[in-house]
Design an enzyme around this catalytic site. Structure first.
Site, PDB file in Angstrom:
ATOM      1  CG  ASP A  67     -76.744  -0.133  -3.287  1.00  0.00           C
ATOM      2  OD1 ASP A  67     -76.936   0.321  -2.141  1.00  0.00           O
ATOM      3  OD2 ASP A  67     -76.114   0.499  -4.150  1.00  0.00           O
ATOM      4  CG  ASN A 136     -69.221   2.729 -12.482  1.00  0.00           C
ATOM      5  OD1 ASN A 136     -70.029   3.379 -11.823  1.00  0.00           O
ATOM      6  ND2 ASN A 136     -69.072   1.428 -12.354  1.00  0.00           N
ATOM      7  CG  HIS A 138     -72.584   2.515  -9.817  1.00  0.00           C
ATOM      8  ND1 HIS A 138     -71.721   1.659  -9.165  1.00  0.00           N
ATOM      9  CD2 HIS A 138     -72.751   3.573  -8.962  1.00  0.00           C
ATOM     10  CE1 HIS A 138     -71.402   2.153  -7.986  1.00  0.00           C
ATOM     11  NE2 HIS A 138     -72.002   3.317  -7.843  1.00  0.00           N
ATOM     12  CD  GLU A 143     -71.100  -1.560 -10.867  1.00  0.00           C
ATOM     13  OE1 GLU A 143     -71.365  -0.361 -11.067  1.00  0.00           O
ATOM     14  OE2 GLU A 143     -70.197  -1.917 -10.101  1.00  0.00           O
TER      15      GLU A 143
HETATM   16  P1  PGA Z   1     -70.901   8.649  -3.453  1.00  0.00           P
HETATM   17  O1  PGA Z   1     -71.395   7.340  -4.173  1.00  0.00           O
HETATM   18  O2  PGA Z   1     -72.127   9.403  -3.063  1.00  0.00           O
HETATM   19  O3  PGA Z   1     -70.128   8.159  -2.263  1.00  0.00           O
HETATM   20  O4  PGA Z   1     -70.069   9.413  -4.442  1.00  0.00           O
HETATM   21  C1  PGA Z   1     -72.252   7.398  -5.258  1.00  0.00           C
HETATM   22  C2  PGA Z   1     -72.522   6.032  -5.804  1.00  0.00           C
HETATM   23  O5  PGA Z   1     -71.587   5.244  -5.984  1.00  0.00           O
HETATM   24  O6  PGA Z   1     -73.684   5.727  -6.085  1.00  0.00           O
END
Ligand code: PGA
Length: 243
Positions: A67, A136, A138, A143
């Site tokens: 992404d 959340n 995702h 999302e």
């Molecule tokens: P993080 O992000 O590893 O910084 O907690 C996870 C994500 O948003 O996929």
């Protein structure tokens, strides 16, 4: 789906590094899609050390971007591009010809999505996807509520993603949309490793693993994957039922 719970972040990272190195050893020309974020950071450091110690050859692998933040240039240290370059491509001496990332500055993002889908198809599909889980639920920028039949797409970012995402940037940054591989890619890849660490992920991991499977909690889709491995530390697993 397999669930592994490790005592702490260090152990989690070293086991995840072993899993990834194991894939490369069994398929030296593997197609890899490795997430950015805080969660896998130590895993990547360990891979870089292990690659030297064990003489692991990444020169035949292909790397696919999961992404990117739309409109954020690759030289911005909060971009996924910058993260991958710094933490994976440079340490492992990966050549540009092995790397396929989204160009989030491209005017025609729809064409950029189709180009990525084509690249994945032409390389025979993704062998291993390593994903983190957002606050959340995702995965990538899929999302809550995203359709499960999408390949690459552009998506409006959830308000949680917009605010949590600020942690990657030095200064406050407008994060409105993302470009991402879709849940269809996630379901089609040959192996998925999902990692989560820390008490702050415990609620989202309980919902992911114990509530009903739903695209409202995109991470829960791993329970439908034929070859999904969830790797947590004890803190991230703290709210799971004991059995
Ligand atoms: P993080 O992000 O590893 O910084 O907690 C996870 C994500 O948003 O996929």
């Amino acid at each position: 789906m397999l669930l592994h719970i490790y005592k702490d972040y260090n152990t989690l990272a070293s086991m995840a590094a072993n899993e990834i190195i194991g894939v490369i050893k069994s398929k030296p020309n593997a197609v890899l899609c490795l997430a950015t974020g805080e969660t896998p950071l130590l895993t990547y450091e360990m891979i870089a050390i292990q690659a030297i110690d064990e003489n692991v050859d990444f020169s035949r692998c292909t790397f696919i971007g999961l992404d990117e933040w739309v409109n954020i240039p690759p030289d911005n240290e909060g971009s996924c591009h910058f993260f991958l370059e710094k933490n994976i491509f440079k340490p492992l001496h990966i050549l540009n010809s092995q790397i396929h990332l989204f160009d989030a500055l491209e005017k025609n993002l729809e064409a950029e999505c189709r180009k990525m889908d084509k690249t994945i198809r032409e390389n025979g599909g993704i062998d291993l996807m390593l994903v983190g889980v957002g606050m959340n639920g995702h995965i990538g920028f899929n999302e809550p509520g995203v359709p499960d039949n999408l390949y690459s797409h552009v998506i409006a970012l959830d308000t949680i993603t917009q605010s949590v995402g600020q942690k990657y940037f030095r200064q406050s940054t407008k994060l409105q949309s993302g470009i991402t591989l879709g849940l269809q890619h996630f379901m089609e890849c040959r192996k998925v490793i999902m990692m989560a660490s820390g008490i702050k992920k415990s609620l989202v991991m309980r919902k992911t693993l114990e509530d009903k499977v739903s695209t409202e909690m995109p991470a829960s889709m791993i329970r439908k994957h034929d070859n999904g491995v969830v790797m947590l530390d004890e803190e991230a697993a703290a709210l799971l039922k004991k059995d």
